[in-house]
Design a protein around this motif. Structure first.
Motif, PDB file in Angstrom:
ATOM      1  N   GLN A 180      -7.549  -4.229  -4.049  1.00  0.00           N
ATOM      2  CA  GLN A 180      -7.488  -3.082  -3.142  1.00  0.00           C
ATOM      3  C   GLN A 180      -7.881  -3.504  -1.733  1.00  0.00           C
ATOM      4  N   ASN A 181      -8.759  -4.496  -1.625  1.00  0.00           N
ATOM      5  CA  ASN A 181      -9.126  -5.030  -0.307  1.00  0.00           C
ATOM      6  C   ASN A 181      -7.889  -5.510   0.432  1.00  0.00           C
TER       7      ASN A 181
ATOM      8  N   ASP B 286      -5.561  -2.496   1.466  1.00  0.00           N
ATOM      9  CA  ASP B 286      -6.101  -1.731   2.597  1.00  0.00           C
ATOM     10  C   ASP B 286      -6.073  -2.545   3.887  1.00  0.00           C
ATOM     11  N   GLN B 287      -6.435  -3.813   3.771  1.00  0.00           N
ATOM     12  CA  GLN B 287      -6.484  -4.701   4.934  1.00  0.00           C
ATOM     13  C   GLN B 287      -5.101  -4.855   5.573  1.00  0.00           C
TER      14      GLN B 287
ATOM     15  N   ALA C 208       0.832  -1.209   0.000  1.00  0.00           N
ATOM     16  CA  ALA C 208       0.000   0.000   0.000  1.00  0.00           C
ATOM     17  C   ALA C 208       0.866   1.258   0.000  1.00  0.00           C
TER      18      ALA C 208
END
Length: 810
Positions: free
Chosen positions: A253-254, A257-258, A213
């Motif tokens: 993207q999950n 972000d996670q 990220a």
């Protein structure tokens, strides 16, 4: 149920003797190192970085206690020695008694320089006054039943006990541990690991989670342009190092972000405990889109890293030349983005540009310019930056990294601004052959494990003396000890001893230490168990042949070879050859020679140790730690027997002895089934948890499929293959797990021996390519499978182990 009373007097007398002989003394040699070594420490510890307050650290230590032993949450008082009155400016912990008016019923006071020292002092007290033991849950967990009830904790001597660190740092992790072990962890599992780190005294942990990220924000390119850059979750470590790109991806993207949110929790807890996390930095590895975005930039492609046929989708990553001004800009942007996300929490950054890659040139001037650029990028982002580098490149390509190249890299940064991990010091210490890394500070590290393999192995004598020898050597620049295994959650005895070396200034008498260890691990003394550990110390845990242990047992790394191409003296070839002595276990096993599983000890002696373990079963069978060790030792013995059976089968084939081939084939396949049944009797040897933890992180059905494919592929084929050529890294991350043996290793071996039998009956030569087609197709199908595997143990470990001992080993 009340816990048992404190340990019996004979044990306490033995314990007292061991403590009197082996407790660390103040490190008289500490000041002898060159100023540059200690300059690195002061620079790393100082500068602008956020440090938790004494109150926060005391609360963090109390939190570790509350999660570990909630019944004793009020029995201990923690106090940070912020003014140095107890530790005198050194890193230490002090254990003392609290008088009868102790606050909230506290009986024991633990003081220390940081919360890590407080937790270490708690662990030391629980071990050496209460006979307790703490290991990973997957290796049996904690044995705390021997801790007396609150109000009756053993007292220490009236003046208290003070333990100083002989060197400031205790480092933890390998850059690939994040993929082999941590990849599917949630916060609950990470919280337990950080507690374990604190109890072991680890104050310098690698913190690599969620960095993708940060790269996403630093590169400032569209997400689609990063799809082919990041690897899949189980292969991120090698994408980060520039070995591959795209394999197993793209990342959603999950996921990004996670993982970033998880990293923030991890770092917050590390800071609360007084740890100094090591964050990643820019090594020059860039996405392919950079060639379009910056057409004038000097970007080259590195060579092939273990692909089958150089597929450009994941082969040959892009390297930004250090002489290009863009290098500094990107590196600085990355550090700044980390500081924006996490705050000023560290000054130590990891970078390994050529980890298992060869630089474009071996000119020392180029190597020096690369090192200077990497450090300048760090320091532009954080003026107090210190570069921590894995020393693995000095092992992996002896033809390249000669003295001029090593010196060029090590001296490319200002004095005291680099720390090197002597990554493999337990087997091949580089500090001895490089004149203390030519004056650069280093950390003595134990590598121990490759690929997260399950194999009983260790060099306890090296662990118990190596760090002391390095620290007390002439002109020593050693500034810490560390554990750099590729995978964790195995061989708890090795990691407990290595962790203790962070607090020991004298060598450990291993035989005496093991008597205490076995008592603590199982919660009671047992003559048979003591004898068994004495044997294990001189056999399995005494590997002195200098060979890096990577499990090549034939069950889990089946040879890709035609038996017709092997010399006829198979039955005499029982151990690894000297030719392979210093091989880096990263290359393929596809040559015409038969690979040799590593065997460095007497199998018969190890079987005697197993028999002693079985004899102790009636007393210890309820102990989770005992059951884990019993299953592991039984598995170890049977897997070595299976190696002999495999060789006997090939020998029978070469002699055209069909009866012998059938007999040995049946026994080999039966051993796989029986070992699977054995492993199924313990929660910690199951395939199911690995797959289910992967799927549990998914937020969509596509992610669920991708994560399961990543998890299945890493422990089997690992990397790409064609229809007739298996991955060069196949079985590298092999695991002795129930479910994996029956569903993967068994069908592969069965297909092979079925062809051998048919060839012998029809008097035809073995068709290696046809067998490859068969098992590779099966492997690819298995990797994409969705079948479920058990997550809970079935069967009684002791009963099964006794039965298999009678069947195969008695």
């Amino acid at each position: 149920m009340r816990p048992p009373p404190p340990a019996p007097l004979p044990f306490l007398l033995l314990l007292l003797l061991v403590l009197l002989v082996h407790l660390p003394s103040p490190p008289a040699e500490a000041a002898a190192g060159p100023a540059s070594a200690w300059g690195a420490i002061s620079a790393a510890a100082g500068g602008r970085r956020r440090v938790a307050s004494p109150a926060e650290q005391e609360a963090a230590a109390a939190g570790v206690l509350g999660r570990l032993l909630p019944s004793h949450a009020r029995s201990f008082r923690f106090q940070i020695d912020s003014k140095g009155g107890v530790c005198g400016g050194s890193s230490c912990f002090r254990i003392s008694n609290v008088d009868g008016s102790g606050k909230n019923g506290a009986e024991i006071l633990i003081q220390g320089t940081t919360a890590v020292e407080l937790a270490s002092g708690l662990h030391w007290y629980l071990k050496y006054w209460c006979g307790a033991h703490i290991s990973w849950d997957k290796t049996g967990g904690a044995q705390l039943a021997s801790v007396p009830l609150p109000g009756s904790l053993p007292q220490v001597k009236a003046t208290g006990v003070k333990i100083e660190r002989p060197v400031p740092w205790n480092y933890y992790q390998n850059v690939v541990t994040s993929s082999y072990s941590f990849v599917w962890w949630d916060w609950k599992r990470w919280e337990k690991e950080i507690d374990w780190m604190a109890l072991q005294g680890i104050n310098l942990p690698l913190a690599f989670t969620g960095q993708e990220a940060i790269w996403q924000k630093s590169f400032n390119v569209t997400d689609r342009n990063l799809d082919g850059f990041f690897g899949g979750p189980a292969f991120l470590a090698w994408a980060r190092m520039g070995n591959l790109h795209g394999w197993g991806g793209p990342l959603s993207q999950n996921w990004l972000d996670q993982q970033l949110a998880l990293q923030k929790k991890i770092l917050s807890r590390m800071i609360e405990l007084g740890m100094v996390p090591v964050l990643p930095s820019f090594s020059g590895n860039v996405p392919s889109v950079f060639k379009k975005l910056f057409p004038s930039a000097n970007i080259t492609r590195l060579g092939d890293w273990n692909t089958v046929n150089g597929d450009p989708r994941w082969c040959c990553t892009y390297l930004l030349d250090p002489s290009d001004a863009l290098f500094i800009d990107v590196g600085q942007a990355f550090i700044k983005q980390e500081m924006k996300e996490y705050g000023d929490i560290t000054n130590i950054y990891n970078c390994d540009t050529f980890n298992e890659n060869t630089p474009p040139t071996n000119e020392p001037a180029y190597i020096s310019s690369l090192g200077s650029a990497i450090y300048e990028a760090m320091s532009r982002g954080n003026k107090d930056a210190v570069w921590l580098m894995q020393g693995w490149l000095f092992y992996s390509d002896a033809a390249f990294w000669k003295e001029p190249q090593m010196k060029a890299l090590l001296h490319s940064v200002p004095t005291g601004k680099m720390i090197v991990l002597d990554l493999f010091a337990d087997v091949k210490p580089i500090w001895q052959m490089s004149s203390q890394f030519y004056g650069v500070p280093y950390i003595w590290c134990m590598l121990h494990n490759f690929g997260g393999n399950i194999e009983m192995y260790g060099v306890l004598d090296s662990i118990s003396s190596g760090p002391v020898d390095a620290r007390t050597s002439h002109n020593s620049t050693m500034v810490g000890v560390g554990m750099c295994m590729e995978g964790i959650e195995h061989n708890p005895v090795v990691y407990e001893l290595m962790s203790e070396m962070a607090f020991r200034s004298q060598k450990v008498e291993v035989e005496d230490w093991l008597k205490i260890y076995s008592y603590r691990r199982y919660g009671q003394s047992n003559v048979d168990i003591e004898k068994a550990w004495g044997i294990l110390y001189h056999t399995i845990y005494n590997c002195t042949d200098g060979i890096a242990d990577h499990n090549k047992d034939y069950i889990v790394e089946f040879p890709d070879i035609s038996p017709s191409s092997i010399s006829s003296d198979i039955s005499k070839r029982r151990t690894i050859s000297k030719m392979e002595k210093h091989r880096r276990f990263i290359l393929s096993e596809v040559s015409a020679s038969l690979p040799h599983p590593h065997l460095w000890y007497s199998k018969n002696e190890a079987i005697k140790a197993l028999e002693l373990f079985l004899n102790a079963g009636n007393e210890l069978s309820k102990s989770l730690t005992y059951r884990y060790d019993l299953v592991d030792l039984t598995r170890q013995s049977l897997s070595k027997l299976a190696n002999e059976v495999y060789l006997n089968a090939l020998n029978s084939y070469q002699k055209k002895d069909s009866n012998g081939l059938n007999l040995h084939t049946k026994k080999f396949l039966e051993l796989i089934v029986d070992i699977d049944t054995l492993l199924a009797s313990d929660d910690n040897f199951l395939l199911g948890p690995w797959l289910e933890s992967a799927k549990s992180l998914a937020m969509t059905e596509n992610e669920r499929k991708q994560y399961e494919w990543n998890a299945r592929t890493q422990v089997t084929m690992w990397y790409d293959n064609t229809k007739i050529e298996q991955s060069k890294l196949h079985d590298y991350a092999n695991k002795f797990w129930s479910g994996l043996l029956k569903s993967y290793y068994l069908p592969r071996a069965s297909k092979y021996f079925t062809r051998l039998t048919r060839n012998l009956q029809e008097n035809r030569s073995f068709e290696l390519e046809e067998w490859r087609k068969d098992w590779i197709a099966y492997s690819n199908e298995w990797q994409s499978g969705k079948e479920l595997y058990a997550v809970k143990a079935t069967g009684d470990a002791l009963t099964i182990s006794k039965s298999l001992f009678r069947k195969y080993l008695s």
